[in-house]
Design a protein around this motif. Structure first.
Motif, mmCIF file in Angstrom:
data_model
loop_
_atom_site.group_PDB
_atom_site.id
_atom_site.type_symbol
_atom_site.label_atom_id
_atom_site.label_comp_id
_atom_site.label_asym_id
_atom_site.label_seq_id
_atom_site.Cartn_x
_atom_site.Cartn_y
_atom_site.Cartn_z
ATOM 1 N N GLY A 1 0.797 -1.217 0.000
ATOM 2 C CA GLY A 1 0.000 0.000 0.000
ATOM 3 C C GLY A 1 0.829 1.266 0.000
ATOM 4 N N ARG A 2 2.128 1.168 0.220
ATOM 5 C CA ARG A 2 2.998 2.338 0.265
ATOM 6 C C ARG A 2 3.366 2.766 -1.146
ATOM 7 N N ARG A 3 3.339 4.064 -1.402
ATOM 8 C CA ARG A 3 3.764 4.589 -2.703
ATOM 9 C C ARG A 3 5.248 4.871 -2.661
ATOM 10 N N LEU A 4 5.915 4.627 -3.792
ATOM 11 C CA LEU A 4 7.333 4.902 -3.844
ATOM 12 C C LEU A 4 7.785 5.180 -5.263
ATOM 13 N N ILE A 5 8.928 5.858 -5.353
ATOM 14 C CA ILE A 5 9.606 6.100 -6.625
ATOM 15 C C ILE A 5 10.892 5.307 -6.556
ATOM 16 N N ALA A 6 11.187 4.508 -7.587
ATOM 17 C CA ALA A 6 12.387 3.680 -7.612
ATOM 18 C C ALA A 6 13.167 3.935 -8.899
ATOM 19 N N SER A 7 14.499 3.926 -8.777
ATOM 20 C CA SER A 7 15.372 4.144 -9.935
ATOM 21 C C SER A 7 16.383 3.022 -10.018
ATOM 22 N N GLY A 8 16.642 2.562 -11.227
ATOM 23 C CA GLY A 8 17.630 1.522 -11.440
ATOM 24 C C GLY A 8 17.561 0.988 -12.856
ATOM 25 N N ARG A 9 18.272 -0.110 -13.078
ATOM 26 C CA ARG A 9 18.311 -0.738 -14.396
ATOM 27 C C ARG A 9 17.344 -1.916 -14.419
ATOM 28 N N ILE A 10 16.455 -1.905 -15.391
ATOM 29 C CA ILE A 10 15.461 -2.970 -15.569
ATOM 30 C C ILE A 10 16.149 -4.228 -16.083
ATOM 31 N N SER A 11 15.766 -5.359 -15.516
ATOM 32 C CA SER A 11 16.179 -6.648 -16.079
ATOM 33 C C SER A 11 14.950 -7.543 -16.107
ATOM 34 N N HIS A 12 15.095 -8.712 -16.686
ATOM 35 C CA HIS A 12 13.987 -9.665 -16.733
ATOM 36 C C HIS A 12 14.399 -10.941 -16.004
ATOM 37 N N ARG B 1 12.415 -14.663 -14.812
ATOM 38 C CA ARG B 1 11.197 -15.490 -14.828
ATOM 39 C C ARG B 1 10.056 -14.803 -15.573
ATOM 40 N N GLY B 2 10.381 -14.108 -16.668
ATOM 41 C CA GLY B 2 9.365 -13.490 -17.507
ATOM 42 C C GLY B 2 8.769 -12.201 -16.959
ATOM 43 N N ARG B 3 9.371 -11.631 -15.909
ATOM 44 C CA ARG B 3 8.866 -10.381 -15.321
ATOM 45 C C ARG B 3 9.974 -9.333 -15.288
ATOM 46 N N ARG B 4 9.554 -8.072 -15.335
ATOM 47 C CA ARG B 4 10.509 -6.980 -15.185
ATOM 48 C C ARG B 4 10.941 -6.914 -13.717
ATOM 49 N N VAL B 5 12.247 -6.661 -13.488
ATOM 50 C CA VAL B 5 12.787 -6.616 -12.129
ATOM 51 C C VAL B 5 13.763 -5.454 -12.000
ATOM 52 N N LEU B 6 13.707 -4.774 -10.859
ATOM 53 C CA LEU B 6 14.702 -3.772 -10.470
ATOM 54 C C LEU B 6 15.439 -4.339 -9.261
ATOM 55 N N PHE B 7 16.735 -4.598 -9.380
ATOM 56 C CA PHE B 7 17.522 -5.097 -8.265
ATOM 57 C C PHE B 7 18.188 -3.931 -7.548
ATOM 58 N N ASN B 8 18.100 -3.934 -6.217
ATOM 59 C CA ASN B 8 18.728 -2.928 -5.357
ATOM 60 C C ASN B 8 18.562 -1.501 -5.870
ATOM 61 N N PRO B 9 17.327 -1.064 -6.103
ATOM 62 C CA PRO B 9 17.124 0.273 -6.660
ATOM 63 C C PRO B 9 17.332 1.371 -5.621
ATOM 64 N N ARG B 10 17.615 2.566 -6.117
ATOM 65 C CA ARG B 10 17.499 3.756 -5.280
ATOM 66 C C ARG B 10 16.007 4.006 -5.171
ATOM 67 N N TYR B 11 15.545 4.441 -4.022
ATOM 68 C CA TYR B 11 14.099 4.626 -3.874
ATOM 69 C C TYR B 11 13.803 5.802 -2.963
ATOM 70 N N GLU B 12 12.589 6.313 -3.131
ATOM 71 C CA GLU B 12 12.078 7.402 -2.306
ATOM 72 C C GLU B 12 10.659 7.028 -1.899
ATOM 73 N N LEU B 13 10.420 6.973 -0.591
ATOM 74 C CA LEU B 13 9.078 6.677 -0.103
ATOM 75 C C LEU B 13 8.211 7.916 -0.247
ATOM 76 N N ARG B 14 6.989 7.734 -0.684
ATOM 77 C CA ARG B 14 6.046 8.834 -0.852
ATOM 78 C C ARG B 14 5.115 8.893 0.356
ATOM 79 N N PRO B 15 4.493 10.040 0.618
ATOM 80 C CA PRO B 15 3.558 10.140 1.737
ATOM 81 C C PRO B 15 2.436 9.119 1.619
ATOM 82 N N VAL B 16 1.951 8.668 2.764
ATOM 83 C CA VAL B 16 0.990 7.574 2.791
ATOM 84 C C VAL B 16 -0.378 7.972 2.247
ATOM 85 N N GLY B 17 -1.012 9.032 2.655
ATOM 86 C CA GLY B 17 -2.374 9.335 2.186
ATOM 87 C C GLY B 17 -2.383 10.409 1.136
#
Length: 136
Positions: free
Chosen positions: A101-112, A114-130
């Protein structure tokens, strides 16, 4: 000419209102997330290519602890209204604030994986809850 514009706008508003009334809560949330992504200048997940460095924004749907090759890994599914991707922090069992339920912004390099997009060890910023809770 201005008479034509005034007759088109109310019909457009009516259609938007009708669309909101007939949409499911999931569709409304997805539309809100797409708007947030556009306003924040982030890349929609659906348009992220493999090995591309991106900044994405969305809401965490699930957060699980899932070991990878014997190493703890915190995995979360990030949804932005267009698609979802997995965000994985290797070597972490938990991170304060990373919860469903938490909103966030994540930055990094996309990889695949098991057929899904993945961000490993991204930089992230938590967004306000409500909504409108800018003091958080």
């Amino acid at each position: 000419m201005s008479g034509d514009n005034s007759s088109v706008q109310p019909r457009g508003r009516f259609r938007r209102m009708l669309s909101r009334l007939t949409s499911s809560p999931e569709e409304l949330e997805a539309e809100e997330l797409r708007q947030d992504t556009a306003e924040s200048g982030c890349t929609p997940i659906a348009s992220c290519g493999d090995r591309e460095v991106v900044t994405v924004a969305g809401t965490l749907r699930t957060v699980t602890l899932r070991p990878r090759a014997g190493v703890p890994a915190l995995e979360a599914e990030l949804f932005d209204g267009s698609d979802a991707l997995d965000v994985v922090w290797l070597g972490r069992r938990s991170i304060v604030g990373i919860e469903p339920g938490r909103r966030l912004i994540a930055s990094g390099r996309i990889s695949h994986a098991r057929g899904r997009r993945v961000l490993f060890n991204p930089r992230y910023e938590l967004r306000p809850v409500g909504h409108g809770s800018e003091s958080a």
